[in-house]
Design a protein around this motif. Structure first.
Motif, PDB file in Angstrom:
ATOM      1  N   LYS A   1       0.803  -1.205   0.000  1.00 26.10           N
ATOM      2  CA  LYS A   1       0.000   0.000   0.000  1.00 26.10           C
ATOM      3  C   LYS A   1       0.845   1.268   0.000  1.00 26.10           C
ATOM      4  CE  LYS A   1      -0.917   0.305   5.022  1.00 26.10           C
ATOM      5  NZ  LYS A   1      -2.005   0.319   6.018  1.00 26.10           N
TER       6      LYS A   1
ATOM      7  N   LEU B   1     -10.303  -6.464  -3.416  1.00 26.96           N
ATOM      8  CA  LEU B   1      -9.352  -5.590  -2.722  1.00 26.96           C
ATOM      9  C   LEU B   1      -8.033  -6.343  -2.553  1.00 26.96           C
ATOM     10  CD1 LEU B   1      -8.459  -3.095  -1.221  1.00 26.96           C
ATOM     11  CD2 LEU B   1      -9.681  -3.911   0.801  1.00 26.96           C
TER      12      LEU B   1
ATOM     13  N   ASP C   1      -4.346  -2.476  -0.149  1.00 33.65           N
ATOM     14  CA  ASP C   1      -5.221  -1.565   0.599  1.00 33.65           C
ATOM     15  C   ASP C   1      -4.598  -0.175   0.779  1.00 33.65           C
ATOM     16  OD1 ASP C   1      -3.314  -2.868   2.176  1.00 33.65           O
ATOM     17  OD2 ASP C   1      -4.455  -2.579   4.015  1.00 33.65           O
TER      18      ASP C   1
ATOM     19  N   TYR D   1     -13.048   3.802   1.317  1.00 36.38           N
ATOM     20  CA  TYR D   1     -13.588   2.494   1.672  1.00 36.38           C
ATOM     21  C   TYR D   1     -15.075   2.540   1.990  1.00 36.38           C
ATOM     22  CZ  TYR D   1      -8.827   0.818   1.545  1.00 36.38           C
ATOM     23  OH  TYR D   1      -7.561   0.478   1.115  1.00 36.38           O
TER      24      TYR D   1
ATOM     25  N   ASP E   1     -12.184  -9.117   0.226  1.00 41.61           N
ATOM     26  CA  ASP E   1     -11.178  -8.373   0.979  1.00 41.61           C
ATOM     27  C   ASP E   1     -10.026  -9.304   1.373  1.00 41.61           C
ATOM     28  OD1 ASP E   1      -9.691  -6.771   2.638  1.00 41.61           O
ATOM     29  OD2 ASP E   1     -11.230  -6.551   4.188  1.00 41.61           O
TER      30      ASP E   1
ATOM     31  N   ARG F   1      -7.101  -8.179   2.542  1.00 38.32           N
ATOM     32  CA  ARG F   1      -6.181  -7.474   3.444  1.00 38.32           C
ATOM     33  C   ARG F   1      -6.760  -7.201   4.826  1.00 38.32           C
ATOM     34  NH1 ARG F   1      -0.892  -7.519   1.539  1.00 38.32           N
ATOM     35  NH2 ARG F   1      -0.906  -7.233  -0.725  1.00 38.32           N
TER      36      ARG F   1
ATOM     37  N   ARG G   1      -9.149  -5.211   5.575  1.00 39.50           N
ATOM     38  CA  ARG G   1      -9.413  -3.772   5.729  1.00 39.50           C
ATOM     39  C   ARG G   1     -10.781  -3.530   6.370  1.00 39.50           C
ATOM     40  NH1 ARG G   1      -5.984   0.884   4.674  1.00 39.50           N
ATOM     41  NH2 ARG G   1      -7.328   2.567   5.354  1.00 39.50           N
ATOM     42  N   TYR G   2     -11.739  -4.360   6.033  1.00 40.53           N
ATOM     43  CA  TYR G   2     -13.085  -4.189   6.567  1.00 40.53           C
ATOM     44  C   TYR G   2     -13.259  -5.033   7.831  1.00 40.53           C
ATOM     45  CZ  TYR G   2     -14.425  -1.753   2.294  1.00 40.53           C
ATOM     46  OH  TYR G   2     -14.511  -0.846   1.260  1.00 40.53           O
TER      47      TYR G   2
END
Length: 441
Positions: A343, A405, A408, A414, A426, A428, A430-431
């Motif tokens: 990232k 994703l 990230d 997002y 997802d 990574r 992230r959520y």
């Protein structure tokens, strides 16, 4: 035992210590360019050598081609005497030649030293007494001694007596705001004790802490251990991710909880595969060399198997998620979010996102991507997509069957993605929590 020409050694050491030496940086990429800037900034005259005319032309007008390096810094270096060129005759002007060229794997996952060897052979006709050569490219133990040493000595120079040879592995981490070239300790191993002394003199002004080791082989192995350590631990956590997924457990929640232990645990995070110029490649340099000694590096190779299998596992999760919606991968419009290997950078080297795109395309998907750091898919040695980055809007997101994703970046919106994507894969973590349109992979 090499009889040192003390006058030649003293002259070079004095020039390096007094900043009167001319530093040649060979290879002006993610490693060479920051190193050039550092030497120019502290008062050395620097010559940059690269075979890519477009890079040299850009640098010549003060333009950076690496996102996290400001063009103003290039212009400042030019004002201080930095000279970029494709003419290797300029090597004769240099007192130090620092090689920062790629060391990839070939299609059989064996070390490809062609860039190092071709560069060395291009420099040799222009080398002279009183120079030091430092190889920074990651490679297997023995490369400097077995490959560079005989080539240099065949040119009539005597390493350790009239010329000097060191290995000093690069430790750049593009886009990491916590470290820069000067603050990352520098390991230096010389072919002889005199070479080691010269290597320390070469780096001592540019780097806050220089760490001398007893040989080039030790320095080469040090670099491999650093990156194999990461590769093995990432392989472990990637395997744990697969197990946790089967058990309905969020591996990221587990890692974050384990990371609260103040000793005995270092947090590594899973992903869709390994990327970057080191971790996907370096372990195979050691496994290849180990075979020469009749050794099979099972632990390292097992981690490699796990890590290289992650893109396929991600695609299987994506395929199952589409099936749940009554759709197939073939003909599906899929947006890959983030194609840099990590990232907040524009570095595409060995990016797992590219393999994900190729796997999807091979299954008949209609692939697009969005990456604010890579606006046009770049020319790569082995991969090609004729694509530009897709702007993320409510309308564009709603037009895709699936959003994957992969990298990230912090500046993705997002919330916008969550609100308007029909399906999010997802990779990574992230959520957080549960969402109807979210699959964690």
């Amino acid at each position: 035992m090499v009889n040192v020409n003390h006058q030649i050694k003293q002259n070079l050491q004095t020039k390096l210590e007094n900043k009167q030496a001319i530093i040649g940086i060979v290879g002006l990429g993610y490693v060479g360019l920051p190193l050039m800037l550092r030497y120019a900034d502290i008062g050395y005259k620097v010559i940059g050598l690269d075979i890519d005319q477009s890079k040299v032309d850009a640098l010549g007008i003060g333009k950076s081609y690496i996102e996290h390096i400001d063009s103003k810094k290039i212009a400042e270096a030019l004002s201080k005497g930095f000279k970029p060129t494709t003419d290797f005759h300029a090597a004769s002007e240099c007192d130090a030649l620092i090689l920062c060229v790629p060391t990839p794997l070939n299609k059989y996952r064996e070390p490809d030293l062609s860039f190092v060897l071709q560069t060395t052979e291009a420099l040799i006709p222009h080398m002279r007494e009183g120079q030091v050569v430092s190889l920074e490219s990651t490679t297997y133990p023995g490369t400097t001694q077995e490959e560079l040493l005989p080539r240099i000595e065949q040119a009539g120079l005597k390493v350790g007596k009239t010329a000097f040879l060191v290995y000093s592995p690069e430790r750049e981490d593009p886009g990491n705001p916590n470290f820069e070239t000067s603050t990352i300790p520098k390991v230096v191993g010389g072919h002889t004790l005199a070479c080691s002394d010269i290597g320390v003199a070469l780096y001592q002004h540019a780097i806050d802490k220089v760490v001398p080791v007893s040989s080039t082989k030790v320095a080469e192995m040090t670099k491999l251990l650093e990156n194999i350590h990461r590769a093995v631990n990432i392989g472990l956590v990637n395997e744990m991710k697969v197990v946790a997924d089967k058990m309905g457990i969020d591996i990221h929640e587990v890692i974050n909880a384990a990371a609260t232990k103040p000793f005995g645990f270092t947090a590594y995070y899973p992903g869709p595969g390994l990327g970057g110029h080191c971790i996907p490649i370096d372990p195979f340099y050691l496994t290849w060399k180990a075979r020469e000694y009749g050794l099979h590096t099972r632990f390292i190779e097992l981690a490699g198997e796990v890590n290289t299998g992650m893109p396929t596992w991600v695609i299987s999760k994506l395929t199952d998620a589409l099936n749940e919606q009554g759709k197939s991968v073939k003909g599906a419009k899929i947006l890959v979010l983030g194609i840099a290997y990590k990232k907040n950078v524009d570095d595409m080297r060995e990016s797992p996102s590219v393999e994900l795109m190729e796997l999807l395309e091979s299954k008949g998907a209609l692939v697009s991507y969005s990456d604010p750091h890579v606006l046009t898919f770049p020319k790569m040695r082995e991969h090609h997509f004729d694509l530009d980055s897709t702007e993320l809007t409510a309308e564009s997101l709603a037009g895709f069957d699936c959003v994957l994703l992969a990298t990230d970046h912090d500046n993705f919106d997002y919330d916008l993605i969550a609100q308007h994507a029909g399906l999010i894969i997802d990779t990574r973590g992230r959520y957080k929590g549960q969402m109807n349109n979210l699959v964690k992979a």
